[in-house]
Design a protein around this motif. Sequence first.
Motif, mmCIF file in Angstrom:
data_model
loop_
_atom_site.group_PDB
_atom_site.id
_atom_site.type_symbol
_atom_site.label_atom_id
_atom_site.label_comp_id
_atom_site.label_asym_id
_atom_site.label_seq_id
_atom_site.Cartn_x
_atom_site.Cartn_y
_atom_site.Cartn_z
ATOM 1 N N MET A 48 37.337 81.564 52.080
ATOM 2 C CA MET A 48 36.223 82.477 52.305
ATOM 3 C C MET A 48 35.319 81.989 53.437
ATOM 4 O O MET A 48 34.764 82.799 54.191
ATOM 5 C CB MET A 48 35.428 82.650 51.011
ATOM 6 C CG MET A 48 36.197 83.361 49.910
ATOM 7 S SD MET A 48 35.229 83.616 48.408
ATOM 8 C CE MET A 48 34.106 84.914 48.949
ATOM 9 N N TYR A 51 36.909 82.944 56.631
ATOM 10 C CA TYR A 51 36.856 84.400 56.820
ATOM 11 C C TYR A 51 35.448 84.862 57.170
ATOM 12 O O TYR A 51 35.240 85.605 58.137
ATOM 13 C CB TYR A 51 37.346 85.082 55.549
ATOM 14 C CG TYR A 51 37.342 86.598 55.622
ATOM 15 C CD1 TYR A 51 38.383 87.291 56.222
ATOM 16 C CD2 TYR A 51 36.292 87.337 55.075
ATOM 17 C CE1 TYR A 51 38.389 88.668 56.283
ATOM 18 C CE2 TYR A 51 36.285 88.725 55.134
ATOM 19 C CZ TYR A 51 37.329 89.382 55.731
ATOM 20 O OH TYR A 51 37.314 90.744 55.792
ATOM 21 N N TRP A 52 34.452 84.435 56.374
ATOM 22 C CA TRP A 52 33.106 84.968 56.528
ATOM 23 C C TRP A 52 32.331 84.343 57.679
ATOM 24 O O TRP A 52 31.490 85.006 58.287
ATOM 25 C CB TRP A 52 32.323 84.793 55.232
ATOM 26 C CG TRP A 52 32.698 85.810 54.202
ATOM 27 C CD1 TRP A 52 33.410 85.623 53.056
ATOM 28 C CD2 TRP A 52 32.409 87.221 54.244
ATOM 29 N NE1 TRP A 52 33.580 86.803 52.381
ATOM 30 C CE2 TRP A 52 32.972 87.799 53.085
ATOM 31 C CE3 TRP A 52 31.733 88.037 55.156
ATOM 32 C CZ2 TRP A 52 32.870 89.159 52.812
ATOM 33 C CZ3 TRP A 52 31.634 89.384 54.880
ATOM 34 C CH2 TRP A 52 32.199 89.931 53.730
ATOM 35 N N ASP A 263 37.148 93.723 51.335
ATOM 36 C CA ASP A 263 36.387 93.261 52.492
ATOM 37 C C ASP A 263 36.205 91.748 52.505
ATOM 38 O O ASP A 263 35.285 91.240 53.156
ATOM 39 C CB ASP A 263 35.012 93.953 52.540
ATOM 40 C CG ASP A 263 34.209 93.714 51.266
ATOM 41 O OD1 ASP A 263 34.806 93.266 50.267
ATOM 42 O OD2 ASP A 263 32.992 93.986 51.279
ATOM 43 N N THR A 264 37.037 91.033 51.800
ATOM 44 C CA THR A 264 36.961 89.575 51.833
ATOM 45 C C THR A 264 38.366 88.997 51.764
ATOM 46 O O THR A 264 39.348 89.731 51.615
ATOM 47 C CB THR A 264 36.099 89.033 50.678
ATOM 48 O OG1 THR A 264 35.860 87.636 50.877
ATOM 49 C CG2 THR A 264 36.780 89.242 49.337
#
Length: 301
Positions: A48, A51-52, A263-264
């Motif tokens: 995450m 990704y974020w 969306d993750t």
Amino acid sequence: MRLQFLLGEIGNGLRRNLSMAVSVVIVTMISMYLLGLGLMGQRQVDTMKDYWYDKVQVTVLLCAEKTRYPSCAGQATTDAQRAAVKQELEDLKPTVKEVFYESQEEAFSRFKETYKNSPLARAGESYFADSYRVNLADPAKFDVVASSIKGMPGVADVQDQKKLLESFFTFMNTVSWAAIALSSLMVLAAVMLISTTIRQTAFSRRRETGIMRLVGASNFTIRVPFVLETVIASVLGAGLAMLMLWATVKYGVVGFLSRTLTDTAFIGLPDVYVVIPFVLSGVVGLATVTSWVTLRRYLRV
């Protein structure tokens, strides 16, 4: 040592101590499953983050009428001030990669879609301000943007999404480390159970052991069946744990979360396949060392 004799000794030992063997399987299964969950949690946090952090934005909130920010003095941002803020952001390139304007109406619509049950979703647009959303080339350069924009006329606040994400990732890390800590306690319980099982098994088979000594069997020959019985029970428990972990990721993460929260980014089965060899080899090593040390101590009596 003949293979047929060894297999016979292992089979007899497992039958005689079936309840203890089942206990070893269950304790090992629970401890390794918790350990696997903790390791998957760590990998999920890393996934995450990658990704974020690529999508992290800086939000430049502009002033709205009767806003609570003291820098606004209760006045909305004028068109001239809005243009000046945008020009300042454009001048910060290449630190600033992209700049997006979000109107008051768009901010309200996005809030209603994300927080449908919040009372503010029924309050109206007047509670929301327009803003500039800024994508940075390097998320660590937030201070460069903040120092340039804060204090400009018409700017209410500058918010860094990375700080919010770091709080979330800290919580995720805490949960995963808690699972690993709990699994460590369960591993300790498994070691104590293995040691107790070995002692009881050796005591119940002391006559056979004595005969083997009298006929000249070496310590290695006497110990190997005990060790392999423990390793088999432990590996069976670890195998069940990895099967449970595989099912959790396949059906809980890949089959549900990744399809629900599109969306993750989430971990997948390849992450499980990376962990499995380390867990199984660790269990084999732990069971072997624990049983061998216990038998070594017993044979000295």
